[in-house]
Design a protein around this motif. Structure first.
Motif, short mmCIF file in Angstrom:
data_model
loop_
_atom_site.label_atom_id
_atom_site.label_comp_id
_atom_site.label_asym_id
_atom_site.label_seq_id
_atom_site.Cartn_x
_atom_site.Cartn_y
_atom_site.Cartn_z
N GLU A 15 0.85 -1.20 0.00
CA GLU A 15 0.00 0.00 0.00
C GLU A 15 0.88 1.24 0.00
OE1 GLU A 15 -2.56 0.07 3.37
OE2 GLU A 15 -3.94 1.55 2.52
N GLN A 83 -3.60 1.84 -3.48
CA GLN A 83 -4.61 1.77 -2.43
C GLN A 83 -5.19 0.35 -2.40
OE1 GLN A 83 -7.45 4.76 -3.61
NE2 GLN A 83 -6.01 6.46 -3.30
N LEU A 84 -5.76 -0.01 -1.27
CA LEU A 84 -6.32 -1.36 -1.15
C LEU A 84 -7.38 -1.61 -2.22
CD1 LEU A 84 -6.67 -1.70 2.74
CD2 LEU A 84 -4.84 -2.56 1.25
N VAL A 113 -2.95 -5.51 -3.53
CA VAL A 113 -2.32 -4.48 -2.72
C VAL A 113 -2.30 -4.94 -1.28
CG1 VAL A 113 -2.41 -2.07 -1.99
CG2 VAL A 113 -3.14 -2.71 -4.31
N PRO A 115 -1.71 -4.44 2.72
CA PRO A 115 -1.74 -3.34 3.69
C PRO A 115 -0.42 -3.21 4.44
CG PRO A 115 -3.42 -5.00 4.19
CD PRO A 115 -2.65 -5.50 3.02
#
Lengths: 115, 116
Positions: A15, A83-84, A113, A115
């Motif tokens: 991320e 981004q997620l 992605v 985190p």
């Protein structure tokens, strides 16, 4: 003959990092267009960015940019600040003027992605 | 951006049933519409191209009598899977475009077809 090649079946990115998804194409047409689409798990195809063969500058749309190298016949998608919600399948597509409106799609890259 | 509405989103039906899927362009005139089939974790496979008012052009290996396509107006195309069988189960997705050049194809949200 394969007209669009995406060599990365799956990619992982942290991320907030940037990621490049590869796409090469094959055509002898002087005029063509290159497109990138995102397909989340829900299935819809979301248009991201377009690059025309005669465009002098690389296309950009927000966090998406297209690294267009005409001599190498590559049109890589760069996603900045991942981004997620970017986790999805990504498809590169080409439209050749000689083929009318028909698009040729690559096999896709699955981006995850982390985190 | 341009919107394409596709429905139904999900269909579950018995073998032998015919299923109709509609694809509508809501805010533009789609002179050309495309129908794709997609298997899990694979790319889109073009089934046919239809131009408004003309017969659809089918890709090699796609049965015309099995997958009937009608594009009667600039805003509506339909795909009818006739006498569907379990092997027809798949994700079907349509797209439309109104001209050549730098216009992308605008996709519907797809239809998940399950034949029991």
């Amino acid at each position: 003959a394969q007209k669009i090649t995406q060599t990365q079946p799956g990619m992982f990115v942290q991320e907030k990092e940037a990621v490049t998804l590869d796409c090469t194409y094959d055509t002898s047409d002087p005029s063509y267009g290159l497109f990138w689409y995102k397909q989340p798990s829900s299935g819809e195809m979301i248009f991201l960015i377009y690059q025309g063969s005669y465009d002098q500058q690389n296309a950009t749309e927000g966090r998406y940019s297209l690294n267009f190298q005409k001599a190498r016949k590559s049109a890589n998608l760069v996603i900045s600040a991942s981004q997620l919600g970017d986790s999805a399948m990504y498809f590169c597509a080409m439209r050749r003027d000689s083929s009318g409106n028909q698009f040729y799609f690559g096999t896709g890259t699955s981006l995850t992605v982390i985190p | 951006g341009a919107v394409v509405s596709q429905h139904p989103s999900w269909v579950i039906c018995k073998s032998g049933t015919s299923v109709k899927i509609e694809c509508r362009s809501l805010d533009f005139q789609a002179t050309t519409m495309f129908w794709y089939r997609q298997f899990p974790k694979q790319s889109l496979m073009l089934m046919a191209t239809s131009n408004e008012g003309s017969k659809a052009t089918y890709e090699q290996g796609v049965e015309k009598d099995k997958f009937l396509i009608n594009h009667a107006s600039l805003t509506l195309s339909t795909l009818t899977v006739t006498s569907a069988h379990p092997e027809d189960s798949s994700f079907y997705i349509c797209s439309g475009t109104n001209r050549m050049g730098n216009q992308p194809q605008h996709f519907g949200d797809g239809t998940r077809l399950s034949i029991l």
